[in-house]
Write an enzyme that holds these catalytic residues in place. Structure first.
Site, short mmCIF file in Angstrom:
data_model
loop_
_atom_site.label_atom_id
_atom_site.label_comp_id
_atom_site.label_asym_id
_atom_site.label_seq_id
_atom_site.Cartn_x
_atom_site.Cartn_y
_atom_site.Cartn_z
N LYS A 1 34.78 47.08 30.88
CA LYS A 1 35.41 46.45 32.05
C LYS A 1 36.90 46.75 32.05
CE LYS A 1 34.61 41.90 34.16
NZ LYS A 1 34.41 40.49 33.81
C1 E4P Z 1 33.63 38.38 36.59
O1 E4P Z 1 33.32 39.36 35.97
C2 E4P Z 1 34.58 37.38 36.13
O2 E4P Z 1 34.35 37.20 34.75
C3 E4P Z 1 34.40 36.02 36.76
O3 E4P Z 1 33.38 36.04 37.75
C4 E4P Z 1 35.64 35.35 37.19
O4 E4P Z 1 35.34 34.09 37.73
P1 E4P Z 1 36.42 32.95 37.95
O5 E4P Z 1 37.26 33.31 39.14
O6 E4P Z 1 35.60 31.71 38.21
O7 E4P Z 1 37.23 32.87 36.69
#
Ligand code: E4P
Length: 217
Positions: A83
């Site tokens: 990522k």
């Molecule tokens: C996605 O890969 C992220 O880890 C996640 O969905 C972020 O979510 P949040 O905005 O609730 O922290």
């Protein structure tokens, strides 16, 4: 629509996995912090438990650093998706890593143009953050719809991974628009099963059943 679980809580992942609800897992530095565990230890455990892609996030801000960290994380399992953030350096890292055959999840996407760039850089997944757009009074679902239209117009194979999902309604909307994947916290996935009329109906059936005085076993 594939379901990814957005957590580094291995007990919660196992619970949903046993029900066949886990097509993959996403994590980020905040979720690793919340788990209180070592990143390599917890990602390895998740990657061994789940067959599908497990996203592990780099934290370097330059492309070379992201590539080095990504390759290190990739050692934790064949199913690791590296990522990287949607920055110019993140796109460079994406191009190199995807070109070398690695799965890449480009995260922190907040515009259709960013998603277009990620697809051109060969991203396996693009992660538009719905909830964080809703938080600033924009409509996160409009972004999912825009990306779906653009990717379909040109046949991009990058999968739309609806992220930052905060409610069961978000899951319905993402599925209606045609997101390829949605990643949600475990409690949101559980809430998808809840309906007050189900609870009320069950209560009525059990009351009437008790009145029959019968038993099935
Ligand atoms: C996605 O890969 C992220 O880890 C996640 O969905 C972020 O979510 P949040 O905005 O609730 O922290």
């Amino acid at each position: 629509m594939k379901f990814f679980v957005d957590t580094a809580d291995t007990a919660a992942i196992r619970d949903l996995h046993e029900l066949g609800m886990v097509d993959g897992v996403t994590t980020n530095p905040s979720l690793i912090h919340k788990s209180g565990r070592d990143i390599k230890e917890v990602i390895k455990e998740i990657a061994e438990m789940v067959e599908g892609p497990v996203s592990a996030e780099t934290v370097a801000t330059d492309a070379d650093g992201m590539i080095a960290e990504g390759l290190e994380l990739k050692k934790l399992g064949e199913n690791i998706a590296i990522k990287v953030p949607l920055t110019w350096d993140g796109l460079k890292a994406c191009k190199k890593l995807s070109g070398d055959g690695h799965m890449v999840n480009v995260t922190l996407c907040f515009s259709a143009n960013q998603a277009l760039l990620a697809a051109k850089a060969g991203a396996t997944f693009i992660s538009p953050f719905i909830g964080r757009l809703d938080d600033i009074n924009l409509d996160g679902m409009d972004l999912i719809a825009d990306i779906r239209e653009i990717y379909d117009n040109y046949g991009f194979e990058t999968q739309i991974l609806a992220a930052s999902i905060r409610s069961a309604n978000h899951m319905t909307e993402a599925a209606k628009i045609g997101a390829d994947v949605a990643t949600a916290p475990p409690d949101v996935i559980r809430k998808m099963a809840a309906h007050p009329l189900t609870d009320k109906g069950l209560e009525g059936f059990l009351k009437d059943w008790a009145a029959t005085g019968q038993s099935i076993l």
